[in-house]
Design a protein around this motif. Structure first.
Motif, PDB file in Angstrom:
ATOM      1  N   ALA A   1      58.968  39.802 -68.837  1.00 45.72           N
ATOM      2  CA  ALA A   1      59.578  40.868 -68.039  1.00 45.72           C
ATOM      3  C   ALA A   1      60.840  41.366 -68.697  1.00 45.72           C
ATOM      4  CB  ALA A   1      59.868  40.363 -66.635  1.00 45.72           C
ATOM      5  N   SER A   2      60.714  42.409 -69.506  1.00 45.32           N
ATOM      6  CA  SER A   2      61.879  42.942 -70.196  1.00 45.32           C
ATOM      7  C   SER A   2      62.774  43.696 -69.229  1.00 45.32           C
ATOM      8  CB  SER A   2      61.439  43.877 -71.321  1.00 45.32           C
ATOM      9  OG  SER A   2      62.563  44.492 -71.904  1.00 45.32           O
ATOM     10  N   LEU A   3      64.074  43.569 -69.448  1.00 44.27           N
ATOM     11  CA  LEU A   3      65.044  44.305 -68.644  1.00 44.27           C
ATOM     12  C   LEU A   3      65.592  45.485 -69.435  1.00 44.27           C
ATOM     13  CD1 LEU A   3      67.014  41.332 -67.087  1.00 44.27           C
ATOM     14  CD2 LEU A   3      65.019  42.524 -66.184  1.00 44.27           C
ATOM     15  N   ALA A   4      64.865  45.936 -70.442  1.00 45.99           N
ATOM     16  CA  ALA A   4      65.325  47.055 -71.243  1.00 45.99           C
ATOM     17  C   ALA A   4      65.358  48.330 -70.416  1.00 45.99           C
ATOM     18  CB  ALA A   4      64.404  47.240 -72.451  1.00 45.99           C
ATOM     19  N   PRO A   5      66.425  49.140 -70.536  1.00 49.39           N
ATOM     20  CA  PRO A   5      66.550  50.338 -69.708  1.00 49.39           C
ATOM     21  C   PRO A   5      65.383  51.303 -69.827  1.00 49.39           C
ATOM     22  CG  PRO A   5      68.652  49.829 -70.718  1.00 49.39           C
ATOM     23  CD  PRO A   5      67.640  48.880 -71.310  1.00 49.39           C
ATOM     24  N   SER A   6      64.813  51.470 -71.035  1.00 50.26           N
ATOM     25  CA  SER A   6      63.731  52.436 -71.179  1.00 50.26           C
ATOM     26  C   SER A   6      62.491  52.019 -70.419  1.00 50.26           C
ATOM     27  CB  SER A   6      63.396  52.638 -72.658  1.00 50.26           C
ATOM     28  OG  SER A   6      62.870  51.453 -73.217  1.00 50.26           O
ATOM     29  N   GLY A   7      62.375  50.741 -70.058  1.00 49.88           N
ATOM     30  CA  GLY A   7      61.228  50.293 -69.287  1.00 49.88           C
ATOM     31  C   GLY A   7      61.512  50.202 -67.809  1.00 49.88           C
ATOM     32  N   ALA A   8      62.696  50.633 -67.390  1.00 46.47           N
ATOM     33  CA  ALA A   8      63.075  50.515 -65.992  1.00 46.47           C
ATOM     34  C   ALA A   8      62.562  51.697 -65.185  1.00 46.47           C
ATOM     35  CB  ALA A   8      64.603  50.435 -65.869  1.00 46.47           C
ATOM     36  N   GLU A   9      62.431  51.476 -63.877  1.00 52.18           N
ATOM     37  CA  GLU A   9      62.008  52.559 -62.996  1.00 52.18           C
ATOM     38  C   GLU A   9      63.082  53.638 -62.887  1.00 52.18           C
ATOM     39  OE1 GLU A   9      59.642  51.161 -59.356  1.00 52.18           O
ATOM     40  OE2 GLU A   9      60.750  49.362 -59.944  1.00 52.18           O
ATOM     41  N   HIS A  10      64.320  53.264 -62.999  1.00 52.62           N
ATOM     42  CA  HIS A  10      65.439  54.200 -62.910  1.00 52.62           C
ATOM     43  C   HIS A  10      66.227  54.071 -64.212  1.00 52.62           C
ATOM     44  CE1 HIS A  10      64.328  54.566 -58.687  1.00 52.62           C
ATOM     45  NE2 HIS A  10      64.315  53.252 -58.641  1.00 52.62           N
ATOM     46  N   GLY A  11      65.665  54.673 -65.260  1.00 51.50           N
ATOM     47  CA  GLY A  11      66.156  54.436 -66.609  1.00 51.50           C
ATOM     48  C   GLY A  11      67.567  54.883 -66.859  1.00 51.50           C
ATOM     49  N   LEU A  12      67.982  56.033 -66.307  1.00 50.42           N
ATOM     50  CA  LEU A  12      69.336  56.518 -66.558  1.00 50.42           C
ATOM     51  C   LEU A  12      70.368  55.574 -65.955  1.00 50.42           C
ATOM     52  CD1 LEU A  12      71.128  58.728 -67.709  1.00 50.42           C
ATOM     53  CD2 LEU A  12      70.939  59.948 -65.530  1.00 50.42           C
ATOM     54  N   TYR A  13      70.135  55.143 -64.730  1.00 51.71           N
ATOM     55  CA  TYR A  13      71.043  54.174 -64.106  1.00 51.71           C
ATOM     56  C   TYR A  13      71.108  52.895 -64.931  1.00 51.71           C
ATOM     57  CZ  TYR A  13      72.733  50.533 -61.002  1.00 51.71           C
ATOM     58  OH  TYR A  13      73.418  49.472 -60.493  1.00 51.71           O
ATOM     59  N   ALA A  14      69.934  52.405 -65.358  1.00 56.24           N
ATOM     60  CA  ALA A  14      69.898  51.159 -66.122  1.00 56.24           C
ATOM     61  C   ALA A  14      70.658  51.295 -67.438  1.00 56.24           C
ATOM     62  CB  ALA A  14      68.451  50.752 -66.386  1.00 56.24           C
ATOM     63  N   THR A  15      70.564  52.466 -68.069  1.00 48.97           N
ATOM     64  CA  THR A  15      71.287  52.679 -69.325  1.00 48.97           C
ATOM     65  C   THR A  15      72.792  52.626 -69.107  1.00 48.97           C
ATOM     66  OG1 THR A  15      69.500  54.032 -70.231  1.00 48.97           O
ATOM     67  CG2 THR A  15      71.668  54.291 -71.231  1.00 48.97           C
ATOM     68  N   TYR A  16      73.271  53.270 -68.037  1.00 48.34           N
ATOM     69  CA  TYR A  16      74.704  53.200 -67.731  1.00 48.34           C
ATOM     70  C   TYR A  16      75.125  51.767 -67.407  1.00 48.34           C
ATOM     71  CZ  TYR A  16      75.396  58.253 -67.760  1.00 48.34           C
ATOM     72  OH  TYR A  16      75.506  59.563 -68.153  1.00 48.34           O
ATOM     73  N   GLY A  17      74.247  51.042 -66.730  1.00 48.04           N
ATOM     74  CA  GLY A  17      74.562  49.648 -66.443  1.00 48.04           C
ATOM     75  C   GLY A  17      74.711  48.831 -67.713  1.00 48.04           C
ATOM     76  N   LEU A  18      73.826  49.065 -68.688  1.00 47.06           N
ATOM     77  CA  LEU A  18      73.906  48.370 -69.972  1.00 47.06           C
ATOM     78  C   LEU A  18      75.180  48.749 -70.722  1.00 47.06           C
ATOM     79  CD1 LEU A  18      72.692  46.726 -72.320  1.00 47.06           C
ATOM     80  CD2 LEU A  18      71.479  48.790 -73.007  1.00 47.06           C
ATOM     81  N   ILE A  19      75.499  50.047 -70.750  1.00 45.94           N
ATOM     82  CA  ILE A  19      76.688  50.503 -71.474  1.00 45.94           C
ATOM     83  C   ILE A  19      77.947  49.880 -70.898  1.00 45.94           C
ATOM     84  CG2 ILE A  19      78.121  52.521 -71.978  1.00 45.94           C
ATOM     85  CD1 ILE A  19      75.528  54.156 -72.120  1.00 45.94           C
ATOM     86  N   LEU A  20      78.096  49.931 -69.577  1.00 46.35           N
ATOM     87  CA  LEU A  20      79.288  49.363 -68.946  1.00 46.35           C
ATOM     88  C   LEU A  20      79.395  47.860 -69.197  1.00 46.35           C
ATOM     89  CD1 LEU A  20      79.650  51.105 -65.459  1.00 46.35           C
ATOM     90  CD2 LEU A  20      81.329  51.047 -67.307  1.00 46.35           C
ATOM     91  N   ALA A  21      78.265  47.161 -69.087  1.00 47.80           N
ATOM     92  CA  ALA A  21      78.293  45.710 -69.269  1.00 47.80           C
ATOM     93  C   ALA A  21      78.709  45.335 -70.681  1.00 47.80           C
ATOM     94  CB  ALA A  21      76.926  45.116 -68.941  1.00 47.80           C
ATOM     95  N   THR A  22      78.141  45.993 -71.679  1.00 44.95           N
ATOM     96  CA  THR A  22      78.441  45.617 -73.063  1.00 44.95           C
ATOM     97  C   THR A  22      79.814  46.113 -73.509  1.00 44.95           C
ATOM     98  OG1 THR A  22      77.170  47.555 -73.792  1.00 44.95           O
ATOM     99  CG2 THR A  22      76.034  45.442 -73.780  1.00 44.95           C
ATOM    100  N   PHE A  23      80.236  47.301 -73.051  1.00 41.43           N
ATOM    101  CA  PHE A  23      81.546  47.817 -73.438  1.00 41.43           C
ATOM    102  C   PHE A  23      82.678  46.984 -72.844  1.00 41.43           C
ATOM    103  CE2 PHE A  23      81.256  52.393 -75.088  1.00 41.43           C
ATOM    104  CZ  PHE A  23      80.028  52.174 -75.674  1.00 41.43           C
ATOM    105  N   LEU A  24      82.526  46.584 -71.576  1.00 40.23           N
ATOM    106  CA  LEU A  24      83.618  45.921 -70.877  1.00 40.23           C
ATOM    107  C   LEU A  24      83.462  44.409 -70.812  1.00 40.23           C
ATOM    108  CD1 LEU A  24      84.075  48.400 -67.869  1.00 40.23           C
ATOM    109  CD2 LEU A  24      85.241  48.397 -70.089  1.00 40.23           C
ATOM    110  N   GLY A  25      82.272  43.908 -71.113  1.00 40.52           N
ATOM    111  CA  GLY A  25      82.035  42.476 -70.983  1.00 40.52           C
ATOM    112  C   GLY A  25      82.570  41.641 -72.120  1.00 40.52           C
ATOM    113  N   THR A  26      82.737  42.247 -73.300  1.00 43.21           N
ATOM    114  CA  THR A  26      83.177  41.476 -74.466  1.00 43.21           C
ATOM    115  C   THR A  26      84.514  40.792 -74.227  1.00 43.21           C
ATOM    116  OG1 THR A  26      81.999  42.996 -75.943  1.00 43.21           O
ATOM    117  CG2 THR A  26      83.698  41.606 -76.927  1.00 43.21           C
ATOM    118  N   MET A  27      85.447  41.502 -73.570  1.00 45.90           N
ATOM    119  CA  MET A  27      86.791  40.952 -73.413  1.00 45.90           C
ATOM    120  C   MET A  27      86.826  39.710 -72.523  1.00 45.90           C
ATOM    121  SD  MET A  27      88.707  43.521 -70.752  1.00 45.90           S
ATOM    122  CE  MET A  27      88.361  44.987 -71.703  1.00 45.90           C
ATOM    123  N   GLY A  28      85.772  39.476 -71.752  1.00 52.71           N
ATOM    124  CA  GLY A  28      85.777  38.305 -70.890  1.00 52.71           C
ATOM    125  C   GLY A  28      84.848  37.200 -71.325  1.00 52.71           C
ATOM    126  N   LEU A  29      84.221  37.337 -72.490  1.00 51.37           N
ATOM    127  CA  LEU A  29      83.341  36.271 -72.965  1.00 51.37           C
ATOM    128  C   LEU A  29      84.189  35.079 -73.390  1.00 51.37           C
ATOM    129  CD1 LEU A  29      80.736  38.306 -75.051  1.00 51.37           C
ATOM    130  CD2 LEU A  29      80.502  37.437 -72.719  1.00 51.37           C
TER     131      LEU A  29
END
Length: 562
Positions: free
Chosen positions: A288-316
């Motif tokens: 079960a891939s969680l890739a945005p292009s395979g999501a039912e709501h792809g645009l939302y999923a893409t923004y979710g990925l962008i926000l997570a990766t852009f802002l998540g690095t500083m808290g790893l």
């Protein structure tokens, strides 16, 4: 892949890791050496180490696999992974180093003078660390299974044992040398084979992959299906099969796979002709891939990925802890700039591997082993002894990927467990804490091992972005942050994101907006974290810690002027 060559490559990496770690062990003498290498790591060496532990199994194996399966939309992953360091450079790196902390919970307590904030931050550090360790152990299991046919859980267990020994013995001083060495090993393990792979591709008249339609078998291909799978055939194709299809036993029989769904039994061998479309597994039966292009709501999923990766690095936690090892804030900034260049060089290679896999390894889509794309390409394109040697080099690089990241994560999680769960006995309790730090995700990996490695890492980024991004940004740049505000933000932002990704991993939801919101929570959980911290802090202005002015001066004034 030739088992002998592959095992030799992986063994060589493990041996080299042990030898380099032993070098660090010889000069690791004090507690400060053990936790932060006595804060004496030069920017260049630290940048190598940061890059070595940051480029995990998700980067080495997962991105090429997602490009194979989902296409060029997946380039958001490496873009986000790299761009996160720009945010880290601009807002966090130097002030965090000046804080004098050992861990994120240390920073939280020093800034807000609250043991409660420290405890909650500690729980989230452990949660993010364990989430991030899952894909490293899956990558180890996948690599060992391809090399030896061993069950997937065995590779994770082997890595757990090696990492436990390395971290418990040498601490941060030893791990720094190991991770710096492993960055260059990983880059070499991708750069050298891709030269030969591109030469072989050019000799094959340089075909181009089809991204807007189903992939086809570029060559006559034999596919081994180890687990039962239901696939959908769009164009009828004649295959030769040994095993079971739609409940009918077959032994070398030729048959037509008609349009529609077909059930392929375990341990079935299929032979596809040149030009046949690849039957794709149903989402319910495949990985079960969680890739945005395979999501039912792809645009939302893409923004979710962008926000997570852009802002998540500083808290790893395993990334942040490395900045505590720099001599000062200026060195931390220089480290970050060098890291950006090192990551950029590495991630330029991943589209090449993904594109070649789309051409020469499309069968991995059918079997669900898309994370193995990088590992199988040398044998697919080159073959013979040359392919075996390059395959061994790639397998060694994959081993370095999950060893280096797993070491850093285990180090950071064990540090929090030792200070906040097993206090007062120093290095003795740190070594004891290493065992649960790696044992818990190893056990959990046997339950959720089917999640693609890049997807699991994306979930860890979402939790990090929702909790530590608000804490660090507001804690460093806003004097008005209060302990109740920080607690509210961590619980509502980080806690809700952690709940969402746990629900996603366990498969409690599989479709609809509910699944989409839980699988990509950063779109709503990051604003929740910031809003809760700000509003509750404004409502509790009198709870601003008494030492805030001095703490802010220490974070922002250059060393020697505080």
């Amino acid at each position: 892949m030739n088992q002998t060559y592959g095992i030799a490559g992986v063994s060589a990496v493990v041996l080299a890791t042990a030898l380099v770690g032993a070098l660090g062990l010889r000069i690791s003498r004090t507690t400060s050496d053990f936790y932060v290498a006595s804060r004496t790591v030069a920017p260049r060496l630290n940048a190598f180490a940061v890059s070595g532990e940051y480029l995990s199994a998700a980067s080495f194996l997962g991105i090429a696999g997602l490009l194979l399966a989902q296409g060029v939309d997946m380039l958001w992953f490496p873009i986000g992974y790299t761009a996160g360091f720009l945010v880290l450079l601009a807002f966090v790196a130097a002030p965090l180093r000046r804080s004098g902390a050992y861990t994120l919970p240390d920073f939280a307590e020093a800034r807000l003078e609250s043991r409660a904030v420290r405890r909650i931050a500690g729980v989230l550090v452990v949660g993010v660390g364990w989430l991030y360790l899952l894909p490293q152990l899956r990558g180890a299991g996948l690599t060992l299974r391809l090399l030896t046919g061993a069950p997937g859980w065995l590779g994770g267990l082997v890595v757990a044992v090696v990492v436990t020994a390395a971290v418990a013995a040498g601490g941060m001083r030893s791990i720094t040398f190991v991770q710096a060495f492993q960055y260059w090993l990983k880059l070499t393990a991708l750069l050298v084979p891709v030269v030969f792979l591109l030469a072989a591709w050019h000799a094959d008249r340089a075909p181009l992959p089809a991204w807007d339609e189903r992939p086809v078998f570029h060559r006559s291909t034999e596919v081994r299906v180890d687990h039962p799978v239901t696939v959908t055939v769009q164009e009828a194709v004649r295959v030769t099969a040994t095993g079971s299809i739609d409940g009918h036993p077959l032994r070398g029989a030729a048959l037509n796979l008609t349009e529609g769904r077909h059930h392929i039994g375990a341990h079935t061998d299929l032979h596809f002709p040149v030009g046949a479309q690849v039957p794709l597994p149903d989402r319910a039966t495949g990985s079960a891939s969680l890739a945005p292009s395979g999501a039912e709501h792809g645009l939302y999923a893409t923004y979710g990925l962008i926000l997570a990766t852009f802002l998540g690095t500083m808290g790893l936690p395993h990334v942040v802890v490395r900045f505590y090892t720099n001599p000062d804030g200026r060195a931390a900034r220089r480290t970050t700039v060098i890291v950006l260049g090192l990551l950029g060089a590495f991630y330029l290679l991943m589209p090449l591997y993904g594109s070649l896999a789309r051409l020469y390894a499309p069968d991995l889509l059918l079997t669900g082993d898309t994370d193995a794309a990088v590992l199988v390409l040398p044998q697919r394109l080159i073959g013979g002894v040359g392919g075996d040697l390059l395959g061994a080099l790639v397998a060694g690089g994959a081993c370095a990927a999950f060893l280096s990241t797993a070491s850093g994560l285990t180090m950071s999680v064990a540090g929090v467990l030792a200070q906040d769960v097993l206090p007062a006995l120093g290095l003795r309790h740190f070594r004891l804490a290493v065992v649960p730090a790696i044992a818990v995700p190893t056990a959990a990996g046997t339950v959720v091992g089917g999640l693609p490695v890049a997807d699991a890492v994306g979930l860890a980024f979402a939790v990090s972005a929702s909790s530590f991004c608000p804490l660090l940004v507001l804690g460093i740049w806003w004097r008005g942050l209060t302990p109740p505000g920080a607690i509210a933000g961590l619980l509502l932002g980080g806690g809700s994101a952690l709940t969402a990704v746990t629900t996603t991993i366990t498969g409690s939801t599989s479709s609809g907006w509910t699944h989409t919101l839980l699988a990509w929570p950063a779109v709503w959980s990051v604003p929740v974290g910031f809003t809760a911290m700000i509003l509750v802090s404004l409502a509790t202005r009198r709870r601003v810690p008494a030492g805030t002015a001095a703490t802010m001066a220490r974070l922002h004034l250059p060393e020697g002027r505080v």
